[in-house]
Design an enzyme around this catalytic site. Structure first.
Site, PDB file in Angstrom:
ATOM      1  N   SER A  66       2.170   1.910  -8.601  1.00  0.00           N
ATOM      2  CA  SER A  66       2.393   1.975  -7.154  1.00  0.00           C
ATOM      3  C   SER A  66       3.880   2.180  -6.853  1.00  0.00           C
ATOM      4  CB  SER A  66       1.826   0.713  -6.493  1.00  0.00           C
ATOM      5  OG  SER A  66       1.646   0.887  -5.108  1.00  0.00           O
TER       6      SER A  66
ATOM      7  N   ASP B  54      -8.697   5.658  -5.161  1.00  0.00           N
ATOM      8  CA  ASP B  54      -7.298   5.251  -4.992  1.00  0.00           C
ATOM      9  C   ASP B  54      -6.735   5.884  -3.722  1.00  0.00           C
ATOM     10  OD1 ASP B  54      -4.664   4.494  -5.319  1.00  0.00           O
ATOM     11  OD2 ASP B  54      -4.306   5.729  -7.095  1.00  0.00           O
TER      12      ASP B  54
ATOM     13  N   HIS C 138      -7.188   1.456  -5.704  1.00  0.00           N
ATOM     14  CA  HIS C 138      -5.762   1.365  -6.021  1.00  0.00           C
ATOM     15  C   HIS C 138      -5.467   0.122  -6.867  1.00  0.00           C
ATOM     16  CE1 HIS C 138      -1.605   2.461  -5.440  1.00  0.00           C
ATOM     17  NE2 HIS C 138      -1.307   1.283  -4.922  1.00  0.00           N
TER      18      HIS C 138
END
Length: 319
Positions: free
Chosen positions: A162, A261, A293
């Protein structure tokens, strides 16, 4: 009560900022101590990398076989890991990341340096990138006995998820563009981009609208000098004026996302752009089916998490 201490200046699902400047993080503040992990046999410790900035890291070492007189254990690859959290949340001491790094180090037979970089908005960019480069340089110089005795600085890997994956990309560009140099003999062998935080002014097919709106709101706090907004080249590696992806400073690349995601479209576009750039390295793509995610952090034992871990371990091993 003074309104400045209670009135909100900024409010998102991640954090709030009050008129007096106080920052309230809504999650990602829990920590767990370093030490021996009985489930994996991995040992960790916390070290300070830079006294001036306060940048630190949590080092991980797997259970190593005892070596007799005249025998030397083989040197291990080193993973420099950057945690996620949108550059505003979490830390290397987070229970989630501590569990993940213990598992990764155990399965891969690698050393890890999990970096506690400074967070926005108190420390806007380029603080996180500066801290990341300081941590990479520190690692490459084998500044700690675990690294000098057991680590192979010729096989350093950058990895992150991320917001941390954004950091990884930007550090890899720094390494390849000659903006900074590593100690002699040190090499970034590979880069692992997990569910990366990228964006851009022009929407792309399949892009999550809510994530895009949140990023548009957060980015001015993360990067106070971001006049280009979502087309800041640090957030959009394909934006006009961005450093060429040919300059990625590694020999191989693994880009990972998941079917559900929120950043799948951007991750896939990044992978395709690297492939089309003329970068001479070897690039791989992995899309986890049916997952969301950073699912692998919260559901480490599910089938797709195990498959992703196996892929990462194989990548580190050179398979």
């Amino acid at each position: 009560m003074d309104p400045a201490t209670t009135e909100l200046r900024f409010d998102t699902p991640l954090l709030r900022i009050y008129n007096d400047g106080r920052v309230e993080r809504l999650f990602g503040t829990e920590t767990t101590p370093a030490g021996f992990d009985g489930a994996t046999g991995v040992t960790s410790k916390d070290v300070v990398i830079d006294d001036a900035t306060g940048v630190s890291a949590r080092l991980y070492i797997p259970d190593l076989p005892a070596s007799g007189p005249g025998h030397h254990c083989k040197k291990l690859p080193i993973v420099v890991y950057f945690h996620g959290g949108g550059m505003v949340l979490d830390s290397a001491a987070s229970p989630t990341y501590h569990r993940y790094l213990n598992s990764l180090v155990s399965k891969a037979g690698a050393l890890a340096v999990s970096v506690n970089y400074r967070l926005a908005p108190e420390h806007p960019l380029p603080a996180a990138y500066d801290d990341a480069w300081a941590a990479l340089s520190w690692t490459a110089s084998a500044a700690d006995p675990w690294l000098s005795e057991h680590g192979d600085v010729g096989r350093v890997f950058l990895a992150g998820d991320s917001g941390g994956a954004n950091v990884v990309h930007n550090v890899a560009i720094m390494a390849g563009a000659g903006q900074s140099s590593l100690p002699p003999g040190a090499t970034v062998e590979g880069v692992i981009i997990l569910h990366p935080m990228f964006s851009g002014k022009e929407p792309i097919d399949g892009e999550n609208a809510e994530t895009r709106e949140l990023t548009e709101k957060l980015w001015p706090l993360i990067c106070a000098d971001a006049e280009a907004g979502l087309d800041d080249t640090r957030l959009n590696p394909m934006a006009e004026g961005a450093p060429s992806l040919q300059k990625l400073g590694c020999r191989k690349l693994l880009v990972c996302s998941a079917e559900s995601d929120i950043v799948l479209a951007r991750a896939a576009a990044y992978y395709q752009a690297v492939m089309a750039s003329g970068w001479p390295g070897m690039a791989e793509w992995l899309e986890s089916k049916g997952e969301e995610h950073v699912f692998f952090l919260n559901m480490p034992d599910c089938e797709e998490s195990v498959a992703l871990m196996d892929r990462v371990v194989a990548f580190l091993a050179g398979n």
